[in-house]
Write a protein that holds these residues in place. Sequence first.
Motif, PDB file in Angstrom:
ATOM      1  N   GLN A  52      12.040  12.653   1.472  1.00 30.90           N
ATOM      2  CA  GLN A  52      11.685  11.181   1.746  1.00 30.90           C
ATOM      3  C   GLN A  52      10.148  10.972   1.623  1.00 30.90           C
ATOM      4  OE1 GLN A  52      13.518   9.599   5.322  1.00 30.90           O
ATOM      5  NE2 GLN A  52      13.302   7.607   4.616  1.00 30.90           N
ATOM      6  N   ALA A  53       9.744   9.902   1.118  1.00 30.35           N
ATOM      7  CA  ALA A  53       8.393   9.650   1.296  1.00 30.35           C
ATOM      8  C   ALA A  53       8.018   9.024   2.658  1.00 30.35           C
ATOM      9  CB  ALA A  53       8.086   8.365   0.127  1.00 30.35           C
TER      10      ALA A  53
ATOM     11  N   TYR B 213       3.098  -6.057  -2.471  1.00 31.71           N
ATOM     12  CA  TYR B 213       4.417  -6.357  -2.922  1.00 31.71           C
ATOM     13  C   TYR B 213       4.843  -7.699  -2.509  1.00 31.71           C
ATOM     14  CZ  TYR B 213       9.531  -5.802  -2.186  1.00 31.71           C
ATOM     15  OH  TYR B 213      10.846  -5.886  -2.432  1.00 31.71           O
TER      16      TYR B 213
ATOM     17  N   ARG C 221      13.386  -1.990   1.728  1.00 31.92           N
ATOM     18  CA  ARG C 221      13.306  -2.087   0.224  1.00 31.92           C
ATOM     19  C   ARG C 221      11.619  -2.179  -0.006  1.00 31.92           C
ATOM     20  NH1 ARG C 221      17.585  -5.603   0.238  1.00 31.92           N
ATOM     21  NH2 ARG C 221      16.337  -7.477   0.128  1.00 31.92           N
TER      22      ARG C 221
ATOM     23  N   GLU D 283      10.173   1.302   0.628  1.00 31.08           N
ATOM     24  CA  GLU D 283      10.486   2.303  -0.345  1.00 31.08           C
ATOM     25  C   GLU D 283       9.974   2.079  -1.969  1.00 31.08           C
ATOM     26  OE1 GLU D 283      14.931   1.628  -0.631  1.00 31.08           O
ATOM     27  OE2 GLU D 283      15.348   2.383   1.388  1.00 31.08           O
ATOM     28  N   GLU D 284       9.773   0.731  -1.881  1.00 31.13           N
ATOM     29  CA  GLU D 284       8.803   0.476  -3.307  1.00 31.13           C
ATOM     30  C   GLU D 284       7.378   1.039  -3.149  1.00 31.13           C
ATOM     31  OE1 GLU D 284       7.051  -0.902  -6.837  1.00 31.13           O
ATOM     32  OE2 GLU D 284       9.152  -0.515  -6.166  1.00 31.13           O
ATOM     33  N   TYR D 285       6.847   0.908  -1.911  1.00 30.18           N
ATOM     34  CA  TYR D 285       5.602   1.602  -1.698  1.00 30.18           C
ATOM     35  C   TYR D 285       5.424   3.074  -1.943  1.00 30.18           C
ATOM     36  CZ  TYR D 285       1.679   3.387   1.053  1.00 30.18           C
ATOM     37  OH  TYR D 285       0.546   4.349   1.428  1.00 30.18           O
ATOM     38  N   GLY D 286       6.607   3.563  -1.421  1.00 27.41           N
ATOM     39  CA  GLY D 286       6.703   4.977  -1.694  1.00 27.41           C
ATOM     40  C   GLY D 286       6.812   5.678  -3.205  1.00 27.41           C
ATOM     41  N   ARG D 287       7.279   4.650  -3.694  1.00 32.12           N
ATOM     42  CA  ARG D 287       7.124   5.048  -5.472  1.00 32.12           C
ATOM     43  C   ARG D 287       5.646   4.651  -5.993  1.00 32.12           C
ATOM     44  NH1 ARG D 287      12.574   2.890  -4.768  1.00 32.12           N
ATOM     45  NH2 ARG D 287      11.759   0.867  -5.267  1.00 32.12           N
ATOM     46  N   ARG D 288       4.792   4.090  -5.555  1.00 32.51           N
ATOM     47  CA  ARG D 288       3.661   3.826  -6.119  1.00 32.51           C
ATOM     48  C   ARG D 288       2.773   4.992  -6.083  1.00 32.51           C
ATOM     49  NH1 ARG D 288       2.597  -1.994  -4.928  1.00 32.51           N
ATOM     50  NH2 ARG D 288       4.426  -3.047  -5.438  1.00 32.51           N
ATOM     51  N   GLN D 289       1.676   5.089  -7.058  1.00 32.59           N
ATOM     52  CA  GLN D 289       0.395   6.082  -6.899  1.00 32.59           C
ATOM     53  C   GLN D 289      -0.638   5.278  -6.376  1.00 32.59           C
ATOM     54  OE1 GLN D 289       0.468   8.196 -10.756  1.00 32.59           O
ATOM     55  NE2 GLN D 289       1.893   9.732  -9.922  1.00 32.59           N
TER      56      GLN D 289
END
Length: 240
Positions: A2-3, A203, A219, A222-228
């Motif tokens: 988990q991020a 976001y 949500r 979670e979207e933040y966790g997918r960002r680079q």
Amino acid sequence: MQAKPPTHVAIIMDGNGRWARARNLPRVEGHRAGFEAAREVVRTAAEIGIGFLTLYAFSVENWKRPVKEVNALMELLNSFVEETEAELIANEVRLKVIGRVADLPAGLREKIDALTLRTAEKSKLTLSLALSYSGRIEIVTAVRRLTRDVLHGRLRLEEIDETSFRRYLYTGDDPDPDLLIRTSGEMRLSNFLLWQISYSEIYFTDVLWPDFRREAFLRAVEEYGRRQRRFGQLEREEFE
């Protein structure tokens, strides 16, 4: 795996009026529902390990709204401070207020000051409420304070850099937001934390603020966790 959640989340809470209008309710009911959403987001932030949460609750420009609406918002802020006191203390939440606090009604200021003092040593989550806030005014105020220190010999010109300047902002030494959320489908920064969000992930969501509850907040995280996050740098493979 988990991020890791963002350290600091800032939110532009937008859409209360549209939420009320869609239900044929007075605007104040939208604001009331918005404060309930804020309470839920604060609980969720503390639960998932976010260290700092900044909510844009009332801007300097909001004073131009009808007097009846402004008075209702001040009453709701009063209720928010009173009704969340026990919960903030129990959940180890430290309360801060950023903005032109002197603009607020005296009774509200006294309640905020008392709760700020009572939660000063709490360390699980720092909740900052932006009240009578303006990003441009914050920067101008910081420049005035810095200039005063230079003139009085407390700071040398060669000591002025980004690190020293940030200490003069309302946010002080708090970390910059990792994630900025804006609800209701609008895509503007609205004069919010203009210095601090230089490298924040942004976001935008169509969800109106009163409906932005636990699941919607998760949500966004979670979207933040997918960002680079690159901070202007290239990825490693781009060097090769």
